[in-house]
Write an enzyme that holds these catalytic residues in place. Structure first.
Site, short mmCIF file in Angstrom:
data_model
loop_
_atom_site.label_atom_id
_atom_site.label_comp_id
_atom_site.label_asym_id
_atom_site.label_seq_id
_atom_site.Cartn_x
_atom_site.Cartn_y
_atom_site.Cartn_z
N ASP A 152 -17.67 5.84 -9.71
CA ASP A 152 -18.18 4.53 -10.14
C ASP A 152 -18.45 3.64 -8.92
OD1 ASP A 152 -19.06 2.53 -11.76
OD2 ASP A 152 -17.08 1.88 -12.44
N GLY B 119 -10.24 -3.54 -17.91
CA GLY B 119 -9.32 -4.65 -17.87
C GLY B 119 -9.85 -5.83 -17.08
#
Length: 871
Positions: free
Chosen positions: A700, A584
């Site tokens: 991540d 996003g």
């Protein structure tokens, strides 16, 4: 006397006269023979000049060997008389007696400083510089030396045994260097020594029993070394000793009872060792003791009752041992404590009633034990209290009566996992400095009191930092507690608990019933009118209506904030975008209230709905589970047919990636800030892996997911791919992460464990110090073309060249970061350190080398091996 016996004297005179004439030529002296009353007097004056000049020549020769020859210090170092130079004092004869060059940033060695030339030197202070190399053994020629201070330099090698010949020494401080080897037995010959400090080095071996001869020593600092063995019984003979600090070594055995003979002691600090056995009751004889720190050892048995005699104690810590049994009643005599820490033991029984009778207690920590009974009433005297931690005990009592005093400095209360009952006291509202409050897993009931603060349409949970920023875990598992927040049952209508009011309960029930019927009619009419009004004003589909109120933001009206976000971002106009990610877009939103937040808008449910909804729920689950200074704070979330929104704190500094890729910003990002950023990320990951109820793997970690605030404090963000582990074993999942930061085993086999985050951390840490992504460097580690010459590349040459090279202590920290980063990048997950080990090394850093930065190669960084083998 015969003429034969006079001849040597005459020859000596002639030699002296020739030396004088030579010095006249060298130094162009303006003195003349006519100004001297006799040839002998002239010779004597010139011999004196020769002695001064000899000291000057030695000092100037040493100055030329140093690296910073242009230092402003040297402007006064001219001529042949050093007595007028900065940092030097002389006696009446002109001989140098004091050499004090502390804190001038000198860089170099002592090899060219000939100590034989200073027979009258009384003090030598070269502390707080960057001198390196060994301490020369010829220091033993300073026979009159009484003060030696080489603190905070980079000296290496062994402490020369010849130092034992300096029998006039009163004070010696060799702390905070890189000295290695054993403490010389010859130190025991320094019978005049009063201050002895070898702390913060790499010394090994045992504490020599010969130290028993230091009968005058007052202060003994050997802390933060690698000393082993037991404390010698002979230390009990140091009758003048007042301060004994041996913490952070590897000392074993029992704490010797002979320490009880040291009646002048006011400090014993021996925490973070491997001491076993019981606490000797003889310590109760040390009536002058103010500080006793025995934490982080393997001590067993009970706290001896004799410690109750230590009425002057202000600092007492036993945490992280295996102590058991009750706290002796005699401890009620110790009323002047400021810090009292008993946490992480097996103590039982009641807490000491008089623990705060003196009214000065600041920290009281008894968490993770088996204490019973109530909180001592003397706590109500403690206006000084700052931290109060008693979680995971079996304490009981009415929570409303526990804190009846005034606590203007209290910032931390943790009473979770106990048996407290009753209502939360409205008096907690006076704790204006409170940052953390945890009352979970008790037997609390009633409504969270409105008196705690002025409510602003927030419901029963008050609008204070302690409450508004607290997760529901802070109140969970209290069956009787109610409130208008997620996780708590709604409170019943306010009914007076006054027994006199209860007499009219029947009448009130009838009236309440009638009023309830009337109110219900009005509610039905109101709802009907409201629905009709909404249908006339909007054409929103039924599905949108169903999802309209799914926005949940802690301490906010969800619908109100949602509308403010739409307004602030102008319905998510592109000009408000501050970042784009895989799932996003991130927007900056300045609300009408003035608050600035970051809005992460995931793609709508129609676009890859399963992936995005999974990332959405994963991020919420992870961030509601954790709360840490170096982890971005989640304010709330919204699930809507149009949007999946996450509302975060806004961090002004932006991402680490942005700063490193911008030359102007990178110049402001100095070495101190860079080391602190690496430490912050390590702290966050250590917390996630080791301090949460279930380990959380981020998956991540990259420079784009490390955000900085205005003070360059790091915050780990983007938990969309995070996983909460059910155990400490690895498992397999689909690929997640950013290429270039992903561990090999995850990229090739999809195996996931906390060591994946460790690898990614290593990449980020290297990226911080070299100023760019270290892809080529990492590839060369595993490539067959990585030649031996590549190993010999200097670390200095790969550091970010946009900054001047780090120096002194900062350089040492940068080297440590490089060493840790390479250890984290090991191809074998099992060979990588844990993030807990990494964070501890960065927190309690020790320089891993015995040479300056400019001489350290990549080969040496790699050869150091794992973090447990070299520190």
């Amino acid at each position: 006397m015969t003429s034969l016996s006079k001849k040597p004297l005459f020859n000596q005179f002639i030699s002296s006269l020739l030396l004088v004439l030579l010095l006249d030529l060298v130094f162009s002296s303006t003195a003349s023979v006519s100004s001297v009353t006799s040839p002998f007097a002239y010779a004597n004056s010139k011999v004196k000049l020769a002695e001064e000049s000899k000291e000057a020549v030695v000092l100037l020769n040493w100055k030329l060997s140093l690296h910073n020859k242009s230092h402003s210090l040297w402007s006064s170092w001219v001529g042949t008389t050093p007595c007028n130079w900065v940092g030097i004092n002389c006696d009446q004869s002109g001989s140098v007696t004091h050499l004090n060059l502390s804190s001038y940033g000198l860089i170099g060695t002592l090899h060219n400083l000939s100590f034989q030339s200073f027979p009258n030197l009384l003090s030598l202070d070269l502390s707080d510089n960057s001198l390196y190399g060994i301490i020369p053994s010829n220091i033993c020629h300073l026979f009159k030396l009484s003060f030696l201070n080489l603190y905070d330099n980079q000296f290496t090698g062994r402490i020369p045994s010849e130092i034992g010949k300096l029998t006039s020494l009163n004070s010696i401080d060799l702390s905070q260097n890189h000295l290695s080897g054993h403490i010389p037995q010859e130190i025991g010959q320094l019978s005049s020594l009063r201050f002895f400090a070898l702390a913060l080095n790499n010394l090994i071996g045992v504490i020599p029993a010969s130290l028993k001869n230091l009968s005058e020593v007052i202060i003994l600092y050997l802390y933060e070394n690698q000393l082993s063995g037991s404390i010698p019984q002979e230390l009990g003979m140091l009758s003048s000793l007042t301060d004994l600090e041996l913490f952070s070594n590897s000392l074993t055995g029992v704490i010797p009872a002979s320490l009880g003979n040291l009646t002048n002691l006011f400090r014993i600090v021996v925490y973070d060792n491997q001491f076993s056995g019981s606490i000797p009751q003889e310590l109760g004889m040390l009536s002058s003791l103010t500080d006793l720190a025995l934490s982080i050892n393997n001590l067993t048995g009970a706290i001896p009752a004799s410690l109750g005699n230590l009425t002057k104690l202000t600092y007492l810590t036993f945490f992280n041992n295996k102590l058991s049994g009750p706290i002796p009643f005699e401890m009620n005599n110790v009323t002047q404590l400021k810090v009292f820490d008993l946490s992480d033991n097996q103590l039982t029984g009641h807490l000491p009633e008089n623990v705060c009778l003196g009214g000065v207690l600041e920290i009281f920590n008894a968490e993770h034990n088996h204490f019973i009974g109530s909180i001592p009433k003397s706590i109500q005297n403690c206006s000084s209290l700052v931290r109060f931690l008693h979680e995971k005990n079996q304490l009981t009592g009415n929570i409303g009566e526990c804190f009846g005093g005034v606590y203007p400095n209290l910032v931390y209360i943790d009473l979770s996992y106990n048996r407290f009952y009753g209502r939360i006291s409205s008096g907690l509202g006076d704790l204006t400095q409170l940052h953390v409050l945890n009352l979970s897993s008790n037997k609390l009931d009633g409504e969270i009191p409105k008196e705690i603060c002025k409510l602003t349409s927030l419901g029963p949970i008050p609008n204070t930092k302690a409450f508004c920023e607290a997760p529901i875990e802070a109140f969970r598992n209290n069956k009787g507690l109610c409130g208008n927040t997620t996780g708590l049952k709604a409170c019943p209508s306010a009914i007076s608990h006054n027994p006199h009011v209860k007499r009219g309960n029947k009448v009130m029930k009838i009236i309440s019933t009638l009023l309830g019927i009337v109110l219900l009619i009005f509610i039905i009419i109101g709802i009907t009118l409201y629905i009709r009004s909404r249908k006339m004003k909007t054409k929103i589909k039924l599905k949108e209506e169903e999802h309209q109120n799914m926005f949940a933001v802690w301490s906010y009206d969800g619908k109100m904030v949602y509308e403010k976000i739409i307004e602030a971002t102008e319905d998510f106009d592109d000009k408000h975008i501050i970042g784009v990610g895989g799932h996003g877009i991130v927007y900056k939103a300045e609300l009408s209230t003035g608050q600035v937040v970051a809005i992460k808008k995931l793609h709508s449910l129609s676009e890859d709905s399963v992936v995005n909804l999974k990332a959405f729920t994963s991020e919420i689950c992870s961030l509601t589970e954790i709360r840490h200074h170096n982890i971005v704070k989640l304010h709330g979330f919204c699930s809507h047919p149009r949007h999946l929104l996450l509302v975060y704190q806004f961090l002004e500094g932006g991402s680490l990636e942005k700063i490193l890729n911008n030359d102007e910003l990178a110049l402001e990002f100095d070495w101190v800030k860079r080391v602190n950023v690496v430490k912050g990320v390590a702290s966050a990951l250590s917390y996630m892996h080791h301090d949460c109820s279930s380990p959380i793997i981020h998956r991540d970690i990259s420079s784009k997911n490390v955000l900085l605030d205005s003070e360059y404090e790091s915050h780990v963000s983007d938990f969309g791919t995070a996983r909460i582990m059910s155990s400490d074993t690895s498992y397999w999942t689909s690929f997640a992460g950013t290429f270039g930061y992903t561990a090999p085993e995850h990229a090739y086999t999809m195996e996931v464990s906390e060591k994946c985050d460790v690898y990614s951390f290593g990449v980020v840490a290297l990226e911080v110090i070299i100023g760019r992504h270290p892809g080529d460097l990492i590839s060369s580690f595993v490539s067959s073309s990585f030649s031996l010459s590549s190993h010999d590349v200097l670390l200095e040459d790969i550091l970010d060249q946009r900054l001047a090279h780090p120096t002194n202590r900062v350089a040492e920290k940068v080297v440590l970061v490089a060493k840790i980063a390479l250890a984290c990048l090991h191809t074998s997950p099992q060979s990588r350190p844990t993030m807990q080990q990494v964070y501890q090394k960065l927190l309690n850093w020790k320089f891993p080398f015995t040479k300056p930065l400019r001489m350290i190669t990549l080969r040496e960084l790699i050869d150091l091996g794992n973090l447990n083998e070299a520190s």
